[in-house]
Write an enzyme that holds these catalytic residues in place. Structure first.
Site, PDB file in Angstrom:
ATOM      1  N   VAL A  85       0.867  -1.178   0.000  1.00 46.70           N
ATOM      2  CA  VAL A  85       0.000   0.000   0.000  1.00 46.70           C
ATOM      3  C   VAL A  85       0.901   1.224   0.000  1.00 46.70           C
ATOM      4  O   VAL A  85       1.833   1.308   0.801  1.00 46.70           O
ATOM      5  CB  VAL A  85      -0.934   0.019   1.219  1.00 46.70           C
ATOM      6  CG1 VAL A  85      -1.873   1.216   1.158  1.00 46.70           C
ATOM      7  CG2 VAL A  85      -1.735  -1.277   1.307  1.00 46.70           C
ATOM      8  N   SER A  86       0.625   2.178  -0.888  1.00 47.71           N
ATOM      9  CA  SER A  86       1.533   3.308  -1.055  1.00 47.71           C
ATOM     10  C   SER A  86       1.612   4.174   0.191  1.00 47.71           C
ATOM     11  O   SER A  86       2.709   4.561   0.625  1.00 47.71           O
ATOM     12  CB  SER A  86       1.095   4.153  -2.256  1.00 47.71           C
ATOM     13  OG  SER A  86      -0.219   4.656  -2.083  1.00 47.71           O
ATOM     14  N   ASP A  87       0.461   4.490   0.814  1.00 46.83           N
ATOM     15  CA  ASP A  87       0.535   5.362   1.982  1.00 46.83           C
ATOM     16  C   ASP A  87       1.156   4.650   3.178  1.00 46.83           C
ATOM     17  O   ASP A  87       1.859   5.274   3.977  1.00 46.83           O
ATOM     18  CB  ASP A  87      -0.839   5.945   2.336  1.00 46.83           C
ATOM     19  CG  ASP A  87      -1.938   4.911   2.378  1.00 46.83           C
ATOM     20  OD1 ASP A  87      -1.641   3.730   2.134  1.00 46.83           O
ATOM     21  OD2 ASP A  87      -3.088   5.281   2.654  1.00 46.83           O
ATOM     22  N   CYS A  88       0.914   3.343   3.314  1.00 43.88           N
ATOM     23  CA  CYS A  88       1.565   2.589   4.382  1.00 43.88           C
ATOM     24  C   CYS A  88       3.076   2.524   4.154  1.00 43.88           C
ATOM     25  O   CYS A  88       3.870   2.639   5.100  1.00 43.88           O
ATOM     26  CB  CYS A  88       0.995   1.178   4.460  1.00 43.88           C
ATOM     27  SG  CYS A  88      -0.747   1.125   4.945  1.00 43.88           S
TER      28      CYS A  88
END
Length: 302
Positions: free
Chosen positions: A207-210
């Site tokens: 996941v990009s934000d994670c």
């Protein structure tokens, strides 16, 4: 995929006394007297966020009435059988990363795929003080990274040294160290080496934000004394995280959640239900642009 597989096979579980009790409890009339064709569009007004247009109901009913009879007969049933085989192929591939337990049980109640799922079942369902508890995949990485950022902003590093050490250790252990197995491109999976997932490494979906939050924490912790942060994460692994983020960058410069946008926005307007709108929004995978505003982070990068 599991739900489409169950629908395509028209699977019905063995009728047990428990299922009969549930039918009696959940339905307002005897189960055997329900006309399922007439209640296809029945929905509680509290749950009907987007009332259906007449044309939408006509399209739904038309597809159901005129398409289904062909797909269960030769030669069109061969097409559905092939589609189900491809679906199960993808499900078994994802078995290494996420749970598709019900579909595997339907395929083979005694198979190895199901046995692997059973081993991980305690992570999702357990007996607590208040009875049976259940959850989907957790949010361990998300909670840890945001918690660490909040603690670091308090400027109480000496007082919370054990907490920071444990948080850094979790970030170190939860980073994905390799790409999906086999020919992951043919399974429509992007690269994930160096990423962080929403929960833990076993969950497997980058996941990009994670990934951004995990990377941010690692950079903030990297400038701290060695006695607080033992065994700093190697630069190569941080480069891998950045590589994942760049690989998810869209043409407009933003970064999508976990893969490139696969559909167009106009599909949302043509979706037939709120559930479809939600899933299409996920499938569209709209990108976002975030601007860092943390001076410590920028100094770490510099």
């Amino acid at each position: 995929m599991p739900m489409s597989c169950l629908y395509g096979t028209r699977f019905v579980a063995p009728i047990s006394p428990l299922i009969l009790q549930l039918r009696e409890e959940l339905h307002t009339q005897p189960y055997n007297e329900i006309n399922w064709k007439k209640v296809r569009h029945l929905c509680a007004k509290e749950d009907l966020y987007f009332p259906h247009l007449l044309i939408q109901d006509l399209v739904w009913d038309g597809i159901y009435i005129f398409t289904e009879p062909f797909l269960i007969r030769w030669p069109f049933n061969k097409l559905r059988k092939k589609a189900l085989e491809i679906t199960m192929k993808h499900i078994h591939y994802e078995d290494e990363n996420i749970l598709c337990m019900l579909a595997c049980w339907v395929e083979d109640p005694y198979g190895d795929y199901l046995k692997k799922h059973l081993a991980g079942l305690p992570d999702y369902i357990w007996i607590g003080e208040d009875g049976i508890n259940m959850q989907t995949f957790g949010s361990q990485l998300w909670d840890t990274s945001l918690g660490l950022e909040a603690l670091l902003a308090c400027k109480l590093r000496d007082e919370i040294r054990p907490t920071l050490m444990k948080g850094h250790d979790y970030l170190n252990k939860s980073q994905v160290r390799g790409n999906p197995s086999g020919d992951f491109r043919s399974m429509y999976r992007p690269i994930c080496k160096g990423s962080w997932t929403f929960s833990d490494q076993d969950q497997g979906w980058q996941v990009s934000d994670c990934t951004a939050e995990g990377l941010k924490c690692c950079l903030l912790l990297s400038v701290m004394p060695p006695e607080i942060v033992r065994g700093k994460i190697k630069s190569e692994r941080l480069y891998d995280a950045i590589n994942v983020l760049l690989s998810l960058q869209s043409k407009n410069g933003g970064i999508s959640a976990w893969e490139h946008a696969g559909t167009s926005k106009w599909l949302e307007g043509g979706s037939l239900s709120d559930t479809e709108k939600a899933f299409l929004r996920i499938e569209n995978n709209f990108s976002r642009v975030c601007e860092p505003d943390n001076e410590d982070l920028m100094s770490s990068v510099n």
